[in-house]
Design a protein around this motif. Structure first.
Motif, PDB file in Angstrom:
ATOM      1  N   ALA A   1      48.007  60.802  36.760  1.00 65.44           N
ATOM      2  CA  ALA A   1      48.935  61.058  35.658  1.00 65.44           C
ATOM      3  C   ALA A   1      48.224  61.221  34.319  1.00 65.44           C
ATOM      4  CB  ALA A   1      49.950  59.917  35.569  1.00 65.44           C
ATOM      5  N   ARG A   2      46.887  61.249  34.370  1.00 65.63           N
ATOM      6  CA  ARG A   2      46.041  61.458  33.200  1.00 65.63           C
ATOM      7  C   ARG A   2      46.184  60.347  32.159  1.00 65.63           C
ATOM      8  NH1 ARG A   2      46.030  68.025  32.065  1.00 65.63           N
ATOM      9  NH2 ARG A   2      45.284  68.605  34.148  1.00 65.63           N
ATOM     10  N   LEU A   3      46.450  59.171  32.651  1.00 57.89           N
ATOM     11  CA  LEU A   3      46.415  58.006  31.767  1.00 57.89           C
ATOM     12  C   LEU A   3      44.955  57.604  31.587  1.00 57.89           C
ATOM     13  CD1 LEU A   3      48.475  56.030  30.390  1.00 57.89           C
ATOM     14  CD2 LEU A   3      48.101  54.504  32.333  1.00 57.89           C
ATOM     15  N   ASN A   4      44.578  57.201  30.398  1.00 59.96           N
ATOM     16  CA  ASN A   4      43.197  56.809  30.121  1.00 59.96           C
ATOM     17  C   ASN A   4      42.950  55.406  30.695  1.00 59.96           C
ATOM     18  OD1 ASN A   4      40.651  56.285  29.115  1.00 59.96           O
ATOM     19  ND2 ASN A   4      41.089  57.136  27.094  1.00 59.96           N
ATOM     20  N   VAL A   5      42.692  55.371  31.998  1.00 53.11           N
ATOM     21  CA  VAL A   5      42.565  54.100  32.712  1.00 53.11           C
ATOM     22  C   VAL A   5      41.392  53.281  32.189  1.00 53.11           C
ATOM     23  CG1 VAL A   5      42.107  53.067  34.964  1.00 53.11           C
ATOM     24  CG2 VAL A   5      43.686  55.000  34.775  1.00 53.11           C
ATOM     25  N   THR A   6      40.277  53.936  31.906  1.00 51.70           N
ATOM     26  CA  THR A   6      39.110  53.216  31.396  1.00 51.70           C
ATOM     27  C   THR A   6      39.438  52.481  30.099  1.00 51.70           C
ATOM     28  OG1 THR A   6      37.605  54.817  32.410  1.00 51.70           O
ATOM     29  CG2 THR A   6      36.735  53.455  30.613  1.00 51.70           C
ATOM     30  N   TRP A   7      40.154  53.138  29.212  1.00 54.46           N
ATOM     31  CA  TRP A   7      40.522  52.527  27.936  1.00 54.46           C
ATOM     32  C   TRP A   7      41.397  51.294  28.154  1.00 54.46           C
ATOM     33  CZ3 TRP A   7      40.240  51.180  23.144  1.00 54.46           C
ATOM     34  CH2 TRP A   7      41.379  50.787  22.438  1.00 54.46           C
ATOM     35  N   TYR A   8      42.405  51.403  29.036  1.00 52.79           N
ATOM     36  CA  TYR A   8      43.307  50.272  29.248  1.00 52.79           C
ATOM     37  C   TYR A   8      42.625  49.146  30.024  1.00 52.79           C
ATOM     38  CZ  TYR A   8      47.100  52.978  27.291  1.00 52.79           C
ATOM     39  OH  TYR A   8      47.891  53.684  26.425  1.00 52.79           O
ATOM     40  N   ASN A   9      41.714  49.496  30.928  1.00 53.15           N
ATOM     41  CA  ASN A   9      40.928  48.450  31.596  1.00 53.15           C
ATOM     42  C   ASN A   9      40.078  47.693  30.579  1.00 53.15           C
ATOM     43  OD1 ASN A   9      41.773  48.796  34.244  1.00 53.15           O
ATOM     44  ND2 ASN A   9      40.242  50.369  34.675  1.00 53.15           N
ATOM     45  N   THR A  10      39.453  48.433  29.675  1.00 49.67           N
ATOM     46  CA  THR A  10      38.639  47.803  28.633  1.00 49.67           C
ATOM     47  C   THR A  10      39.504  46.940  27.728  1.00 49.67           C
ATOM     48  OG1 THR A  10      37.123  49.694  28.682  1.00 49.67           O
ATOM     49  CG2 THR A  10      37.033  48.254  26.752  1.00 49.67           C
ATOM     50  N   LEU A  11      40.678  47.437  27.363  1.00 55.23           N
ATOM     51  CA  LEU A  11      41.592  46.676  26.514  1.00 55.23           C
ATOM     52  C   LEU A  11      41.971  45.356  27.174  1.00 55.23           C
ATOM     53  CD1 LEU A  11      43.376  46.645  23.934  1.00 55.23           C
ATOM     54  CD2 LEU A  11      45.173  47.740  25.314  1.00 55.23           C
ATOM     55  N   LEU A  12      42.280  45.402  28.461  1.00 57.06           N
ATOM     56  CA  LEU A  12      42.677  44.186  29.178  1.00 57.06           C
ATOM     57  C   LEU A  12      41.542  43.176  29.231  1.00 57.06           C
ATOM     58  CD1 LEU A  12      44.730  42.608  30.874  1.00 57.06           C
ATOM     59  CD2 LEU A  12      43.924  43.871  32.886  1.00 57.06           C
ATOM     60  N   ILE A  13      40.340  43.637  29.510  1.00 58.55           N
ATOM     61  CA  ILE A  13      39.226  42.701  29.646  1.00 58.55           C
ATOM     62  C   ILE A  13      38.806  42.138  28.291  1.00 58.55           C
ATOM     63  CG2 ILE A  13      37.261  44.285  29.473  1.00 58.55           C
ATOM     64  CD1 ILE A  13      36.080  42.861  31.908  1.00 58.55           C
ATOM     65  N   VAL A  14      38.943  42.932  27.224  1.00 58.76           N
ATOM     66  CA  VAL A  14      38.649  42.414  25.884  1.00 58.76           C
ATOM     67  C   VAL A  14      39.702  41.382  25.483  1.00 58.76           C
ATOM     68  CG1 VAL A  14      38.563  43.034  23.444  1.00 58.76           C
ATOM     69  CG2 VAL A  14      37.317  44.404  25.111  1.00 58.76           C
ATOM     70  N   MET A  15      40.975  41.627  25.777  1.00 57.39           N
ATOM     71  CA  MET A  15      42.016  40.632  25.505  1.00 57.39           C
ATOM     72  C   MET A  15      41.732  39.338  26.256  1.00 57.39           C
ATOM     73  SD  MET A  15      45.768  42.377  25.154  1.00 57.39           S
ATOM     74  CE  MET A  15      45.832  42.977  26.839  1.00 57.39           C
ATOM     75  N   THR A  16      41.270  39.480  27.487  1.00 59.62           N
ATOM     76  CA  THR A  16      40.921  38.281  28.265  1.00 59.62           C
ATOM     77  C   THR A  16      39.808  37.503  27.577  1.00 59.62           C
ATOM     78  OG1 THR A  16      41.503  39.458  30.301  1.00 59.62           O
ATOM     79  CG2 THR A  16      40.202  37.442  30.523  1.00 59.62           C
TER      80      THR A  16
END
Length: 339
Positions: free
Chosen positions: A232-247
């Protein structure tokens, strides 16, 4: 919806509302503490100390009059909100151990900060150093996971052991210097919660809740079907990075109360309890926060009444909630991996 389901939903909403009100009150208390040099905030600060004295008098304790206990309790309440909030995504992505890894990374940051402080006389915030190192560690885990062909948990294991090794080397190097006291950060100690550390936790909490609210659908998408999200062309890398930084930032804040060893428990155990009785991801998210609050409040109460370590008390109460959730649920203990 049945009458039982309606009643259950109502209790959940009441619980979430009370939790939100309590968290906002704790942020307000920390704001008053930070601004007490100003006239209006100074008056509120004195009123809060008087209220704490009366509460101590009523309960027969010597706790609520002291500002450092306000900061510790407020920090704990906020941890009970944001740790399960982020942990819900981690558990459903089978990344439960990432919290432990980032806690060890933050430990290395605290060790470096203590060494610099003892050798140079620097008086900056150790939690800020730990936050920077924790975020760098989170980005490193993400980079290793995407750039290597190893199994998904190998970069996590490398970062966990490597960062703890760096921390122990730094502590050993500075053992003979004054000011090196790392035990509180390893095992958790309410006395290590400084005013700046508590204020940092308040800022972290506001930012994490805001980010999750804004990106809820995207994080949900990558949690349950990452491949479809890529299609679906979602920027998965960006959201994965966002989640791990929030963690990482949540782990740094929670480390003040729970310590390096126990911090991962608040990311996992309340979520594990919620998955036993929840009927949807959204309900799991809400129930995990409620279980987190019960764990924090119950842990503080048990710790204060029995004069026991707060971090261990919180985790024990969280595990008791998990076992109770299993007993009242019709599901098996394997539900967390299949729900």
């Amino acid at each position: 919806m049945s009458e039982t389901g309606t009643l259950r939903r109502r209790f959940e909403l009441i619980g979430v509302g009370l939790t939100a009100a309590l968290a906002i009150a704790m942020i307000g208390l920390l704001a008053v503490d930070a601004l007490r040099a100003y006239p209006v905030a100074g008056g509120l600060y004195e009123q809060a100390r008087i209220a704490g004295w009366w509460l101590d008098h009523a309960l027969g304790t010597n706790v609520f009059y002291h500002p450092f206990m306000w900061r510790s309790i407020a920090t704990g309440i906020l941890i009970g909100v944001v740790a399960p909030l982020v942990g819900t995504y981690l558990v459903h992505r089978e990344m439960a151990l990432i919290g432990e890894t980032l806690a060890h990374t933050a430990f290395a940051g605290v060790a470096v900060g203590l060494l610099v402080s003892s050798t140079t006389g620097w008086n900056g915030s150790l939690m800020l150093v730990a936050l920077v190192v924790g975020i760098l560690g989170a980005l490193s885990v993400q980079w290793l996971a995407e750039r290597t062909d190893t199994y998904g948990d190998v970069p996590i294991a490398i970062m966990l052991t490597g960062s703890f090794a760096v921390g122990t080397l730094v502590i050993s190097y500075g053992r003979g210097m004054s000011g090196i006291n790392i035990e509180g950060y390893i095992f958790g100690d309410i006395t290590v919660v400084t005013p700046s550390g508590a204020q940092l936790m308040a800022v972290i909490s506001v930012l994490v809740v805001a980010v999750v609210v804004v990106t809820y659908k995207q994080l949900l998408f990558i949690t349950f079907d990452e491949q479809a999200a890529r299609v679906a062309r979602l920027n998965v890398t960006w959201y994965n990075t966002l989640l791990i930084v929030m963690t990482a930032v949540v782990v740094v804040g929670a480390m003040q109360i729970l310590g390096v060893i126990l911090v991962a428990a608040m990311l996992v155990v309340p979520v594990a309890a919620a998955t036993q009785i929840a009927h949807s991801f959204r309900e799991t998210l809400l129930l995990s926060i409620l279980f987190g609050q019960v764990s924090v409040v119950g842990g503080f109460a048990f710790s204060i009444s029995q004069e026991l370590p707060t971090g261990g008390s919180i985790v024990v109460v969280a595990i008791a909630c998990y076992l109770l959730a299993i007993l009242v649920s019709s599901r098996s203990t394997a539900a967390i991996s299949t729900h």
